[in-house]
Design an enzyme around this catalytic site. Structure first.
Site, mmCIF file in Angstrom:
data_model
loop_
_atom_site.group_PDB
_atom_site.id
_atom_site.type_symbol
_atom_site.label_atom_id
_atom_site.label_comp_id
_atom_site.label_asym_id
_atom_site.label_seq_id
_atom_site.Cartn_x
_atom_site.Cartn_y
_atom_site.Cartn_z
ATOM 1 N N GLU A 184 0.839 -1.207 0.000
ATOM 2 C CA GLU A 184 0.000 0.000 0.000
ATOM 3 C C GLU A 184 0.869 1.251 0.000
ATOM 4 O O GLU A 184 2.021 1.210 0.440
ATOM 5 C CB GLU A 184 -0.878 0.016 1.256
ATOM 6 C CG GLU A 184 -2.331 -0.264 1.018
ATOM 7 C CD GLU A 184 -3.092 0.797 0.225
ATOM 8 O OE1 GLU A 184 -2.488 1.587 -0.529
ATOM 9 O OE2 GLU A 184 -4.324 0.807 0.355
ATOM 10 N N ASP A 185 0.286 2.341 -0.456
ATOM 11 C CA ASP A 185 1.006 3.612 -0.403
ATOM 12 C C ASP A 185 0.936 4.216 0.991
ATOM 13 O O ASP A 185 1.947 4.596 1.565
ATOM 14 C CB ASP A 185 0.483 4.601 -1.468
ATOM 15 C CG ASP A 185 -1.026 4.809 -1.411
ATOM 16 O OD1 ASP A 185 -1.726 4.102 -0.662
ATOM 17 O OD2 ASP A 185 -1.514 5.694 -2.140
ATOM 18 N N ASP A 201 -4.009 5.478 6.555
ATOM 19 C CA ASP A 201 -4.439 6.684 7.258
ATOM 20 C C ASP A 201 -5.342 6.238 8.423
ATOM 21 O O ASP A 201 -4.855 5.952 9.507
ATOM 22 C CB ASP A 201 -5.138 7.584 6.226
ATOM 23 C CG ASP A 201 -5.512 8.944 6.743
ATOM 24 O OD1 ASP A 201 -5.326 9.193 7.943
ATOM 25 O OD2 ASP A 201 -6.010 9.770 5.963
ATOM 26 N N ARG A 224 1.290 12.475 -8.615
ATOM 27 C CA ARG A 224 1.841 11.114 -8.442
ATOM 28 C C ARG A 224 3.241 10.982 -9.021
ATOM 29 O O ARG A 224 4.014 10.123 -8.628
ATOM 30 C CB ARG A 224 0.939 10.078 -9.125
ATOM 31 C CG ARG A 224 -0.478 9.997 -8.572
ATOM 32 C CD ARG A 224 -1.181 8.752 -9.128
ATOM 33 N NE ARG A 224 -2.621 8.768 -8.915
ATOM 34 C CZ ARG A 224 -3.227 8.360 -7.811
ATOM 35 N NH1 ARG A 224 -2.512 7.914 -6.787
ATOM 36 N NH2 ARG A 224 -4.538 8.391 -7.695
ATOM 37 N N PHE A 230 -1.629 16.222 5.010
ATOM 38 C CA PHE A 230 -1.881 15.697 3.677
ATOM 39 C C PHE A 230 -0.608 15.773 2.839
ATOM 40 O O PHE A 230 0.066 16.794 2.797
ATOM 41 C CB PHE A 230 -3.014 16.470 2.986
ATOM 42 C CG PHE A 230 -3.460 15.790 1.737
ATOM 43 C CD1 PHE A 230 -4.327 14.708 1.794
ATOM 44 C CD2 PHE A 230 -2.976 16.187 0.496
ATOM 45 C CE1 PHE A 230 -4.710 14.035 0.635
ATOM 46 C CE2 PHE A 230 -3.348 15.522 -0.669
ATOM 47 C CZ PHE A 230 -4.225 14.453 -0.597
HETATM 48 P P1 IMP Z 1 -7.636 4.946 5.024
HETATM 49 O O1 IMP Z 1 -8.755 3.980 4.717
HETATM 50 O O2 IMP Z 1 -8.149 6.097 5.840
HETATM 51 O O3 IMP Z 1 -6.446 4.295 5.665
HETATM 52 O O4 IMP Z 1 -7.264 5.615 3.656
HETATM 53 C C1 IMP Z 1 -6.227 5.229 2.876
HETATM 54 C C2 IMP Z 1 -6.312 5.925 1.524
HETATM 55 O O5 IMP Z 1 -6.561 7.335 1.676
HETATM 56 C C3 IMP Z 1 -4.986 5.829 0.805
HETATM 57 O O6 IMP Z 1 -4.910 4.664 0.029
HETATM 58 C C4 IMP Z 1 -4.974 7.093 -0.017
HETATM 59 O O7 IMP Z 1 -5.617 6.882 -1.241
HETATM 60 C C5 IMP Z 1 -5.766 8.088 0.792
HETATM 61 N N1 IMP Z 1 -4.899 9.007 1.584
HETATM 62 C C6 IMP Z 1 -4.816 9.091 2.923
HETATM 63 N N2 IMP Z 1 -3.968 10.051 3.314
HETATM 64 C C7 IMP Z 1 -3.481 10.600 2.173
HETATM 65 C C8 IMP Z 1 -2.533 11.664 1.916
HETATM 66 O O8 IMP Z 1 -1.962 12.320 2.816
HETATM 67 N N3 IMP Z 1 -2.285 11.932 0.608
HETATM 68 C C9 IMP Z 1 -2.874 11.260 -0.420
HETATM 69 N N4 IMP Z 1 -3.767 10.256 -0.222
HETATM 70 C C10 IMP Z 1 -4.068 9.935 1.064
HETATM 71 MG MG MG Z 2 -3.849 3.450 -1.470
#
Ligand code: IMP
Ligand code: MG
Length: 181
Positions: free
Chosen positions: A102-103, A106, A168, A155
């Protein structure tokens, strides 16, 4: 300090490309060590992880495979309405060692759902590798053994991550400038 504009916001560099490369190599070395004798299947989650996955894989010395998956929301019949579904998976995960790539994690809600879907395919084991984690925002309990950077709740864009589809392609990681919000 180096600044870039992505969409309508300003960002300032927070993790340099060279620091990213160094951490990605470290995490790959840890994976190589931990999975000796295994043939892992990396599951890279599109879109955000495509850069990380490409760099990580080039440091993996184990026999391995990679598959790119995507989570798509669809209108489910359950009372919760929106349901996530995994698309793009062509390999059987049964009995496999799976490493999800995963990238960013959050809230962790996306990963929790993904993990449940992967686990339902009866793999031998599943581990998470995430380029970034925002620990202060985690809302679920997740074991993340392979993480390159823990970052604050700001962010960010770059190195695969986007703001409204853009950014990206940036080789470094940038944090939003608060007064540009
Ligand atoms: P989660 O379900 O809240 O963990 O969300 C994860 C997804 O939110 C990631 O795969 C990203 O697509 C997006 N995301 C969360 N934080 C960031 C950020 O700081 N920059 C860009 N995308 C983010
Ligand atoms: Mg992602």
């Amino acid at each position: 300090m180096e600044r870039v504009k992505v969409g309508d916001k300003e960002f300032t560099i927070s993790i340099s490309a060279s620091h990213i490369q160094q951490r990605v190599a470290d995490v790959a070395a840890q994976i190589n060590q931990d999975f000796k004798g295994e043939r892992p299947l990396f599951l890279a989650v599109l879109n955000g992880s495509f850069v990380f996955a490409a760099d990580l894989l080039r440091h993996i010395t184990l026999p391995c495979e990679i598959s790119f998956v995507r989570l798509a929301s669809y209108q489910g019949t359950s009372s919760t309405g929106k349901v996530q579904k995994l698309i793009g998976l062509t390999e059987s995960l049964k009995g496999r060692t799976v490493i999800i790539v995963e990238d960013i994690i959050d809230s962790g809600l996306t990963m929790k759902e993904l993990l449940a879907m992967v686990q339902a395919e009866a793999p031998k084991q599943v581990r998470i590798a995430s380029l970034l984690v925002k620990p202060d925002n985690l809302k679920v309990d997740l074991d993340i053994p392979y993480c390159c950077f823990k970052i604050p709740n700001d962010f960010i864009v770059g190195y695969g991550l986007d703001y409204d589809g853009e950014g990206r392609n940036l080789p470094d990681i940038y944090t939003v400038v608060p007064d540009s919000l």
